[in-house]
Scaffold this active site. Structure first.
Site, PDB file in Angstrom:
ATOM      1  N   SER B 158      31.756  96.091  22.531  1.00 27.02           N
ATOM      2  CA  SER B 158      31.263  96.207  23.903  1.00 27.02           C
ATOM      3  C   SER B 158      29.756  95.991  24.027  1.00 27.02           C
ATOM      4  O   SER B 158      29.268  95.614  25.082  1.00 27.02           O
ATOM      5  CB  SER B 158      31.581  97.601  24.448  1.00 27.02           C
ATOM      6  OG  SER B 158      32.947  97.885  24.313  1.00 27.02           O
ATOM      7  N   ARG B 321      72.677 104.992  33.285  1.00 27.93           N
ATOM      8  CA  ARG B 321      72.995 105.763  32.082  1.00 27.93           C
ATOM      9  C   ARG B 321      73.477 107.155  32.441  1.00 27.93           C
ATOM     10  O   ARG B 321      72.908 107.822  33.306  1.00 27.93           O
ATOM     11  CB  ARG B 321      71.739 105.875  31.220  1.00 27.93           C
ATOM     12  CG  ARG B 321      71.961 106.627  29.941  1.00 27.93           C
ATOM     13  CD  ARG B 321      70.668 106.757  29.167  1.00 27.93           C
ATOM     14  NE  ARG B 321      70.912 107.460  27.933  1.00 27.93           N
ATOM     15  CZ  ARG B 321      70.009 108.167  27.272  1.00 27.93           C
ATOM     16  NH1 ARG B 321      68.782 108.264  27.756  1.00 27.93           N
ATOM     17  NH2 ARG B 321      70.313 108.783  26.152  1.00 27.93           N
ATOM     18  N   ARG B 348      59.111 112.758  35.019  1.00 32.34           N
ATOM     19  CA  ARG B 348      58.395 111.703  34.319  1.00 32.34           C
ATOM     20  C   ARG B 348      58.324 110.418  35.145  1.00 32.34           C
ATOM     21  O   ARG B 348      57.290 109.771  35.199  1.00 32.34           O
ATOM     22  CB  ARG B 348      59.065 111.427  32.964  1.00 32.34           C
ATOM     23  CG  ARG B 348      58.784 112.524  31.940  1.00 32.34           C
ATOM     24  CD  ARG B 348      59.453 112.252  30.600  1.00 32.34           C
ATOM     25  NE  ARG B 348      60.863 112.608  30.599  1.00 32.34           N
ATOM     26  CZ  ARG B 348      61.753 112.227  29.673  1.00 32.34           C
ATOM     27  NH1 ARG B 348      61.368 111.451  28.711  1.00 32.34           N
ATOM     28  NH2 ARG B 348      63.006 112.619  29.745  1.00 32.34           N
ATOM     29  N   THR B 455      40.924  98.349  26.303  1.00 36.71           N
ATOM     30  CA  THR B 455      39.735  98.175  25.478  1.00 36.71           C
ATOM     31  C   THR B 455      38.796  97.105  26.024  1.00 36.71           C
ATOM     32  O   THR B 455      37.584  97.265  25.996  1.00 36.71           O
ATOM     33  CB  THR B 455      40.146  97.801  24.032  1.00 36.71           C
ATOM     34  OG1 THR B 455      41.059  98.778  23.572  1.00 36.71           O
ATOM     35  CG2 THR B 455      38.949  97.766  23.115  1.00 36.71           C
ATOM     36  N   GLU B 457      36.905  94.260  28.581  1.00 39.05           N
ATOM     37  CA  GLU B 457      36.105  94.374  29.810  1.00 39.05           C
ATOM     38  C   GLU B 457      35.539  95.793  29.911  1.00 39.05           C
ATOM     39  O   GLU B 457      35.526  96.406  30.961  1.00 39.05           O
ATOM     40  CB  GLU B 457      36.920  94.038  31.071  1.00 39.05           C
ATOM     41  CG  GLU B 457      37.784  92.800  31.029  1.00 39.05           C
ATOM     42  CD  GLU B 457      37.077  91.558  30.510  1.00 39.05           C
ATOM     43  OE1 GLU B 457      35.848  91.588  30.381  1.00 39.05           O
ATOM     44  OE2 GLU B 457      37.766  90.587  30.215  1.00 39.05           O
ATOM     45  N   ASP B 459      35.297  99.227  27.085  1.00 43.81           N
ATOM     46  CA  ASP B 459      36.150 100.261  26.520  1.00 43.81           C
ATOM     47  C   ASP B 459      36.292 101.409  27.514  1.00 43.81           C
ATOM     48  O   ASP B 459      35.324 101.816  28.156  1.00 43.81           O
ATOM     49  CB  ASP B 459      35.511 100.774  25.228  1.00 43.81           C
ATOM     50  CG  ASP B 459      36.254 101.969  24.665  1.00 43.81           C
ATOM     51  OD1 ASP B 459      37.207 101.759  23.915  1.00 43.81           O
ATOM     52  OD2 ASP B 459      35.872 103.105  24.999  1.00 43.81           O
TER      53      ASP B 459
END
Lengths: 699, 699
Positions: B158, B321, B348, B455, B457, B459
């Site tokens: 970076s 399911r 979730r 990560t 452009e 971190d």
């Protein structure tokens, strides 16, 4: 591979060199690495590992340099060659099962014999009669029968009772008909089945006289021993590529009314009487449950080591990597700062380092408990007789208190430990910045292979219900005035007795109080869940999220307690500085966990808001500062050979950039291709070193 | 591929069928999917996508069925063929840049022209002079020059200022010498460089007369236009396999004193005067920073859609399911329960579904702000002249208030949005249970390819310092009594004015109060950080963890605020039921975030402990229940064609098991191999359908 020109070979990384940085790291810490190693793994364990490592390193088939490049078929082919070689080495060097496991850990990839060597052999051994041992086990041990364990189905995962595959008893000719009535009945995910196995232990619903008796294990030959083609009316294949685990042939399996003899049903615990055609019940279901409990205990134990691999790589690399100047740096402090000096890196890595020790000690504690229990159980079986017949552990009563506790503990800890390791590995990978994304980091592929552990042997979410059910039952017993019989009931009773006075734990000053705060929160959540269920009569489904949190809280308490007890009762062989440092790691693990879950600790009045603020703002930050200088030595103590890590970033000698460059430039088959890049040109590769592209591994 | 026998073909999944389950899901909800789609993507956007989809589907090179099986070299070869075909189609159908981007999204894999078509062309266009456009840009637009953007180095991520590659001005012959003085100076991770590019924009440290002037962009030819071999004194290669992104040839690049002409330095903003040999400073550094701000804005916008892919797959599969019976189910309620009915699954998936909308609306808001700012900036440039010369945005003052705010916002939101999408995709994958691990789930490979966004452009950790720096600066201004000039200073001033009275936000009853609680927490943390830094004089490094939390808090406030404003000010075109449902999604996102970060909300006194308990125990659970029936229609509104998803589990028609089975049995090349499984046998494959194993893609 084209070799780099001389001017490239002459280049060095900008200074200071990684090797010098790691040397300086090791020089600034007084941790006795050898002593700590021995404390973690014992002298025998370490010697065994290095003895086997020396053998493996010499075999070219285990050379790892092409692992990260190959496609699925090539990877599987190499893995099969390695599996064969491992077995040959086992015979040659008379390796025990434990030696073989150590070899597998060093090789570090799932292999096609994986399920044969674990679940197939174990199930034959533990659930077969002596007659069945003669018929199946002997040949399996000689690798004439190569097997797998076929339980999960395409439509059915954790719920064994929902399996569709049938085993129908035929009273006329004393056989069973194994049959897949639907597509969703197809066995699925079965390791070693796709291409390798010629036998399977098949879990199927036993049906006698039209009546179902639940799932039972049957040994079925599935492929011809000569041609290795599937037998008639059996359809088998590999289920295709996965996120990881691609060196394993997870398979599918369908049966079209396949007959197997009476002896095929593994009959140590239950069986069909061929004379009366009647079902004979298992003597003790608890013994069957034992295997899964054992498997879960090993998962907890391993989780510490699994995570330690990632922490080792990330810690070493973050000590070598330098990025940006410290904003407060003086004008004369030239150069970039080691990444590990940034507190945003420390707060990610050092608590994980503490977690490795925490999980390792907890796993050790569980294994000891399991062994004690097995001993007690086999003594009891004779006496107890059919008292527990047909009962799963959640139904058992105070008599087998230890088993119930161990079963619940193993479920909760398996869920917590595997979750923690999975999440932690990814944190380590990202802490390596951009290079963490390269396969050469060694973390990504390892993470991908480990990932299914969060799902198998009990989905991490489903499992937490077992913990909650057990805690609710224990709480009811305590409320009814039963005397505490184990640690769980003891902490619940303690909470009941003291809840009106309130807690005043000195979490920042006293280690025992820190453990007690975790116990308090667990007990508080237990009684709260009990109120929801028993008083408010809330639906089970509406409480699942609370149960998940409860299980997590109780498991974290178990980990904190095990870590604490190891340091207080079992730390012989450690010198004072190492012990003091482990105490700091204990406090870091406990306080960091506590502040991450802060709101549950407030709500339960285990701690005050002010204490949390202090823990966050000063105690944790101070611990990071204290542990920081020892980070590299502490990961050294986990004793991962470079050969095992297979990581540029995690090299012991710190030659990170040289290794990254060498692998990219010299081992990378894509660099043997020259492309034609222009959109209109139909040619893709102008030059293509086809021989080199196909470095097939030879046995 | 061997076809399955007839008895296998006759098998169906156990009922109820997935297709019937999804039909029932869609029947029970009144969400107008077409209307919601249009609200999200506009009519033109949807038409464009489906027009391009029809073209792509017809081309066999884009057939995805072998994507998950191939090794690195084969995957790259296919990706190159696809890149060429895409470009041919662009020419043939006169696609705009936006059309091409839509095609790339549908193809859904990074390709070898990726960096040519983005950073290379953009940089030439934005930073080149008209003369340089003639020399480089025209040919690049015609794909005669194919380029990449070479910034990152092996030892330097970076930190652009730390780059080692040199560009030394030679006053004698008016050239620059591009040179890599060390191994760590090697360009690394450069997309499209490894095999494809013949040109590169190289970021190098400009040196004139021995004096460094910081990194600048240079256009360098790196390969021969005919032979495509690297030019003399240039060493190039692909950096090897990665966790994902393996269809892209990320590369390395070293220079051994390579001379380039004066025109090679992109000179729109700064240059070297060849007559005086002196450096000409940039007119406005802010304009350069604009590009990165733009890139970050698009990342926020995309993050919603990226996550929505995973949520679509997981939601549909969890509706198909079925697993376990509800524990409270009556005796007569036969059969297993849809997984989506379990609250542990809802907690979730449904907050993530809400997050997709939240990020999408936030991205839209930022893009609008960016456009407004660019317009204003280009008006101002003439007037402001050299007022800001050489200054990065963090140094600018109230005059360019909007830019500073946008820069900080884009950093914080990029970090939060990409982190949220990455984490969320993995949650979706695991919510699919075991099958989530299969590549056929379509989530794993997508996750792996998206991962680097966290990560690049900037971190995600480093970026948060920019946000904190900006907030501290704003807080200082407010403390000094400056009038608020934008939303950030307004919420800080509001907090200062009200902090003694305290907050009494009605988070459970009033949406505006919910937004205000997020603003309050952000302001509280800002002034706390300011106290640490300015009063207590704490070291910058010791505050990085606080800064990370502060950035996260402020960015979450921005997301909540954008979501709220979209529903209140910009929800034209939605009918009342859809709008009401989006309000519930807003509340779910806000309350779920609030309770996940509970301790910061307590500590700041934005809410009471009792409110959090109520949010957790009843408000969130009630929202899950209300949203649950609409889950499938809500994901349908994201309008992902099956062709794009390439997922068995996420099929629109619910034929999950049939598709899994077909892919495994019929498309899987490993099933063309018959192995010899016995350890002593040196043979690995007894039968090996080699032709089939090597289905090389043809252009």
């Amino acid at each position: 591979m084209t070799t780099a020109p001389q001017w490239v070979k002459d280049l060095k990384p900008a200074g200071p060199q990684g090797s010098d940085l790691l040397k300086a790291e090791r020089a600034q810490s007084n941790v006795n690495v050898d002593q700590l190693k021995t404390f973690l793994f014992t002298k025998e364990g370490l010697e065994r590992k290095h003895r086997i490592l020396r053998i493996l390193e010499k075999e070219s088939i285990f050379d790892k340099s092409q692992n990260y490049f190959a496609g699925r078929v090539d990877r599987f082919e190499t893995a099969l060659a390695r599996a064969k070689k491992s077995r040959q080495l086992q015979v040659k060097h008379k390796w025990t099962q434990e030696d073989k496991m150590v070899a597998n850990e060093l090789i570090s990839e799932p292999g096609p014999y994986g399920l044969h060597e674990s679940m197939f052999l174990i199930t034959l051994r533990d659930q077969g009669t002596p007659e069945q041992h003669d018929k199946y086990l002997r040949k399996a041990e000689q690798y004439q029968y190569i097997g797998c364990y076929a339980q999960t189905e395409l439509g059915h995962g954790s719920n064994v009772r929902g399996l569709e595959t049938l085993a129908i008893w035929n009273p006329d000719d004393k056989t069973f008909t194994i049959h897949s009535p639907t597509l969703t009945a197809s066995k699925w995910w079965i390791g070693s089945l796709g291409r390798t196995a010629n036998h399977a232990v098949v879990m199927a619903q036993l049906v006698i006289g039209g009546k179902p008796y639940g799932p039972h294990p049957f040994v079925v030959q599935i492929r011809d021993l000569e041609t290795h083609e599937p037998l008639k009316d059996i359809y088998i294949g590999d289920i295709g590529p996965k996120f990881g685990y691609n060196t394993m042939d997870n398979g599918f399996l369908l049966f079209n009314k396949v007959k197997v003899p009476h002896i095929a049903m593994l009959a140590k615990f239950s069986s069909v009487d061929p004379k009366t055609n009647r079902y004979i019940k298992p003597a003790s279901a608890s013994l069957v449950y034992g295997t899964l409990t054992w498997v879960r205990s090993t998962i907890v134990m391993q989780a510490g080591g699994v995570l330690a691999r990632g922490v080792t790589i990330a810690t070493r690399y973050c000590a070598v990597r330098r990025q940006f100047q410290d904003r407060d740096a003086k004008e004369w402090e030239k150069g970039e700062n080691q990444v590990i000096n940034y507190t945003t890196v420390q707060i990610r890595l050092l608590p994980l380092l503490a977690t490795c020790f925490a999980l390792h000690f907890t796993g050790k504690g569980m294994m000891a408990l399991y062994a004690a229990n097995q001993k007690k159980m086999s003594q009891d079986v004779g006496k107890a007789g059919d008292k527990q017949r047909g009962a799963g552990p959640e139904e058992t009563h105070s008599g087998s208190d230890l088993l119930a506790d161990l079963h619940a503990t193993s479920c909760g800890l398996k869920s917590l430990a595997s979750y923690t390791a999975v999440e932690g590995l990814e944190v380590c990978r990202r802490a390596c910045g951009g290079h963490g994304y390269s396969s050469f980091s060694g973390i990504g592929p390892w993470y991908a292979d480990y990932l299914p552990t969060a799902t198998w042997e009990g989905d991490n979410y489903m499992l937490t219900q077992q913990v909650a059910r057990y805690l609710l039952k224990s709480a009811r017993a305590v409320l009814q005035g039963h005397e505490p019989t184990n640690d769980t009931t003891a902490i619940l009773a303690n909470f009941l007795a003291r809840q009106d006075q309130g807690a005043a734990f000195d979490i920042l000053g006293n280690d025992a109080d820190l453990v007690a705060a975790f116990a308090w929160r667990s007990a508080f959540l237990t009684f709260e869940a009990l109120r929801h269920r028993d008083e408010q009569k809330r639906a089970w489904n509406s409480l699942l999220v609370d149960f998940y949190r409860l299980s997590r809280a109780h498991s974290q308490y178990m980990v904190v307690k095990n870590f604490y007890e190891t340091l207080h009762d079992g730390a012989d062989g450690l010198d004072a500085p190492s012990l003091a440092l482990l105490h700091k790691l204990f406090r870091l693990y406990a306080l960091h966990t506590l502040e991450s879950e802060a709101s549950e600790f407030y709500t339960s009045s285990a701690v005050t808001v002010r204490q949390i603020q202090l823990a966050r703002a000063s105690a944790v930050m101070k611990l990071l500062e204290d542990i920081r200088p020892h980070a590299v030595r502490l990961v050294d103590a986990w004793d991962f050979p470079d050969w095992q890590l297979d990581s540029s970033l995690g090299r012991f000698d710190g030659k990170v950039y040289e290794d990254m460059f060498m692998r990219a430039a010299e081992q990378n088959p894509l660099n043997r291709v020259t492309v034609d890049p222009y959109p209109e040109s139909p040619v893709l590769f102008k030059k293509n070193d086809a021989v080199a592209l196909k470095q097939r591994s030879k046995l």
